[in-house]
Scaffold this active site. Sequence first.
Site, short mmCIF file in Angstrom:
data_model
loop_
_atom_site.label_atom_id
_atom_site.label_comp_id
_atom_site.label_asym_id
_atom_site.label_seq_id
_atom_site.Cartn_x
_atom_site.Cartn_y
_atom_site.Cartn_z
CD GLU A 261 36.96 68.19 57.86
OE1 GLU A 261 36.31 67.89 58.89
OE2 GLU A 261 36.45 68.68 56.84
CD GLU A 266 32.64 66.69 63.56
OE1 GLU A 266 31.95 67.44 62.85
OE2 GLU A 266 33.22 65.67 63.12
#
Length: 377
Positions: A261, A266
């Site tokens: 990932e 974020e």
Amino acid sequence: MKRCIYLYCFLLLFISCKKNITETKETTKSGPINIPDSIKIAIDSIGGITKTSATLYLFVQSGNENVMDRGILYGTDKAFAQDTLKASATVTYGNGAFKLTLSELTPGTTYFFKPYVKDRNGLFIYGDSANFTTVVPLQAKVYIDSLSFVSADSLWKYWDMLYPWGSDHNGSARMYADNVSLLGNNTLRISAFRVPQTEGKSGADPYLTIAYHSGAIHAKQKIELTDQEPYWVISGDFQVPTMIGSWPAFWITGANSWPPEIDMMEFKGNNTCWQNTVDGTDWQHTSWQTTPTVVSNAGGWHNYKMIFYRTSSTMIAEDLFIDGIKEATHIADFMNKPFWLIINMQMEGSSGSFGSGPQSAQMQVRNVYLASYNAIP
């Protein structure tokens, strides 16, 4: 009378001997020349390789004084049996060193070459062969062209709704296509709303109670670093919420397993952007590289970008940017691993406990760009 005869015979003998000596010398001149020192030639280095040219540096190791010509044979045939060309040096440097610049070569092609010298007897002597590959022309393959949110047709051409695996993930929001809309001006909006009663628990770990409806999209094109596509660029402009309980993200995740990932953007309830890379053998054995960056006016429009490129047969590097400034470089074992590209508005979870989130939140997106390159610039 006898004396005259003797003198005449002596003169004939002298002339005959002189003629034989002269003929012997002339025969020696026309025959092979003795070259006592052996001639040896070698490659020094290869430089200046472009798409269509290369410069070769060579030198005669010994016997330079007996060399009449020097150069190389070259071509695309390793055995020099077909399409072999010859290039002769016109300038030498010092004690037998010389260089040759080859031009009009074919881009992205491997050429084999070996040096030669010709001695005074017309004999050719060859050195060891070597090779080089001309530069591959840089070509971009654009998968998402920054205008994918200009219309519904364009949106559906490049994107699918929800996560690749469904509607649920690791927060308290369940994804619905109705929560994704186009605002015009090439802008997409994802909205999250608190629901008055729960819909049970999320079907994904850690199985939180569903408290929101929200939205997610994922690109139809998978991302994979390979020898054919060793360089990728992923970029987008985002306006995101930063209140507790909101959890917007722009990220890629393993298409076949987790990890891998990479989070390009974020936010988890404040003005810090988290850029993360997760590697490991499986979900129970992971390693994290994390770069938190405080973003000024985090709720305004900002650009988040990743340049993703091969560094070896197994390893990659990723340069992570915010507004054109490189914030981090992470290294991981991600060659030949396919990824999904995801944009979503998750809620709570890492951004706040159940019930801590707002009644609603929204994020806006525009100018998402995805392209690969056949070589590293």
